[in-house]
Design an enzyme around this catalytic site. Structure first.
Site, PDB file in Angstrom:
ATOM      1  N   LYS A 106      96.025  96.335 123.645  1.00 37.87           N
ATOM      2  CA  LYS A 106      94.786  96.712 122.956  1.00 37.87           C
ATOM      3  C   LYS A 106      93.561  96.585 123.856  1.00 37.87           C
ATOM      4  O   LYS A 106      92.432  96.739 123.384  1.00 37.87           O
ATOM      5  CB  LYS A 106      94.594  95.840 121.709  1.00 37.87           C
ATOM      6  CG  LYS A 106      95.724  95.971 120.685  1.00 37.87           C
ATOM      7  CD  LYS A 106      95.464  95.076 119.484  1.00 37.87           C
ATOM      8  CE  LYS A 106      96.606  95.111 118.493  1.00 37.87           C
ATOM      9  NZ  LYS A 106      96.346  94.257 117.306  1.00 37.87           N
TER      10      LYS A 106
ATOM     11  N   ARG B 231      99.543  89.269 107.147  1.00 37.01           N
ATOM     12  CA  ARG B 231      98.984  90.612 107.051  1.00 37.01           C
ATOM     13  C   ARG B 231      99.573  91.350 105.859  1.00 37.01           C
ATOM     14  O   ARG B 231     100.744  91.181 105.508  1.00 37.01           O
ATOM     15  CB  ARG B 231      99.285  91.411 108.335  1.00 37.01           C
ATOM     16  CG  ARG B 231      98.815  90.753 109.615  1.00 37.01           C
ATOM     17  CD  ARG B 231      97.296  90.594 109.668  1.00 37.01           C
ATOM     18  NE  ARG B 231      96.639  91.880 109.532  1.00 37.01           N
ATOM     19  CZ  ARG B 231      96.473  92.748 110.536  1.00 37.01           C
ATOM     20  NH1 ARG B 231      96.916  92.437 111.755  1.00 37.01           N
ATOM     21  NH2 ARG B 231      95.844  93.879 110.346  1.00 37.01           N
TER      22      ARG B 231
ATOM     23  N   PRO C 140      91.658  99.140 115.546  1.00 36.22           N
ATOM     24  CA  PRO C 140      92.215  99.826 116.711  1.00 36.22           C
ATOM     25  C   PRO C 140      93.487  99.156 117.216  1.00 36.22           C
ATOM     26  O   PRO C 140      93.524  97.943 117.425  1.00 36.22           O
ATOM     27  CB  PRO C 140      91.083  99.725 117.744  1.00 36.22           C
ATOM     28  CG  PRO C 140      89.848  99.588 116.925  1.00 36.22           C
ATOM     29  CD  PRO C 140      90.257  98.771 115.738  1.00 36.22           C
ATOM     30  N   GLU C 141      94.530  99.970 117.356  1.00 41.04           N
ATOM     31  CA  GLU C 141      95.802  99.508 117.910  1.00 41.04           C
ATOM     32  C   GLU C 141      96.052 100.280 119.202  1.00 41.04           C
ATOM     33  O   GLU C 141      95.176 101.009 119.682  1.00 41.04           O
ATOM     34  CB  GLU C 141      96.923  99.713 116.895  1.00 41.04           C
ATOM     35  CG  GLU C 141      96.665  99.018 115.563  1.00 41.04           C
ATOM     36  CD  GLU C 141      97.849  99.114 114.594  1.00 41.04           C
ATOM     37  OE1 GLU C 141      98.999  99.125 115.050  1.00 41.04           O
ATOM     38  OE2 GLU C 141      97.591  99.177 113.374  1.00 41.04           O
TER      39      GLU C 141
END
Length: 264
Positions: free
Chosen positions: A60, A250, A2-3
């Site tokens: 977030k 990432r 979730p962003e």
């Protein structure tokens, strides 16, 4: 994961299900999502009978305000917020259930339990829990973006992912923004021209506007996200095979033609 766009969708779920209703019961099915020393008993005592008010989001984080304390929800890698009828059987990963006075439930659902729920008894406690967050990416101003990119020189991807600099951006959003701005993820923040900073700001706001409406980063055929998971996927802008690597720890995708690597 979730962003900002996903959490904004959960804010809408809470805004549609919660405000004006009282919490009649709190069922903690798994205390492993309670954080900051919060216990099941303390959560039940704090929320019982409290009326839910308008929620808000910062980065977030989702803030569930009530007439009394607030709850801060962070969804980690796999968290969700669901509104369901109380009579519906809970899902396997529903960790905390908040039953409202209209027989609906807000359900905090999370498979991996990497983050969770914090209790903030006062507005000052909310501020304290969010003290290390930068400005929210959705409303960031040009001056705030410039400040976020100032200071210690580092790679752009790392700067965008740093929640203390800009709150809300995750891996998909960062890659999409950089692709729209035609900037390589390894470009150093101190190497940006004024024109490049302007492109970055415009791309950030464009990507977030569309993603917030969708409730996630959409896999549009005209966007990087629509091609990033395809083997030998091509850039939707120029057709060049997309490059894959790791930046800021990432998995990162970019177009080597439209986002050329910085010199040196």
């Amino acid at each position: 994961m979730p962003e900002l766009s996903d959490v904004e969708a959960y804010r809408r779920v809470l805004a549609e299900c919660g405000p004006g209703h009282r919490v009649e019961r709190v069922e903690v099915r798994d205390a492993g999502v309670l954080r900051g020393g919060l216990t099941a008993g303390r959560l039940r005592d704090a929320l019982a009978g409290s009326r839910v008010t308008e929620p808000r989001r910062h980065g977030k984080w989702l803030i569930m305000h009530t007439e009394g304390p607030a709850l801060l929800l962070h969804f980690g890698m796999t968290g969700q917020l669901v509104c369901a009828r109380a009579a519906e059987a809970p899902a396997a990963h529903d960790r905390v259930l908040f039953t409202l006075d209209d027989d609906r439930q807000l359900r905090f659902r999370d498979q991996r339990k990497l983050r969770g729920i914090w209790l903030a008894p006062t507005p000052g406690d909310v501020d304290h829990l969010l003290a290390d967050q930068g400005p929210d990416a959705l409303g960031i101003s040009r001056a705030q973006l410039t400040d976020a990119l100032s200071g210690r020189p580092r790679q752009l991807k790392a700067a965008l992912l740093d929640q203390s600099a800009i709150a809300g951006l995750g891996n998909l959003l960062s890659d999409e923004i950089l692709w729209h701005a035609r900037l390589h993820p390894a470009r150093r923040t101190n190497q940006l021209s004024g024109e490049q900073r302007g492109r970055l700001g415009r791309s950030l706001h464009q990507v977030l506007r569309v993603s917030v409406r969708a409730g996630h980063v959409p896999a549009r055929r005209s966007w990087l996200t629509g091609h990033r998971d395809s083997e030998h996927g091509g850039c939707p802008r120029c057709g060049t095979e997309l490059a894959h690597g790791r930046y800021a720890g990432r998995g990162t995708v970019w177009c080597p033609h439209d986002q050329p690597a910085p010199a040196g």
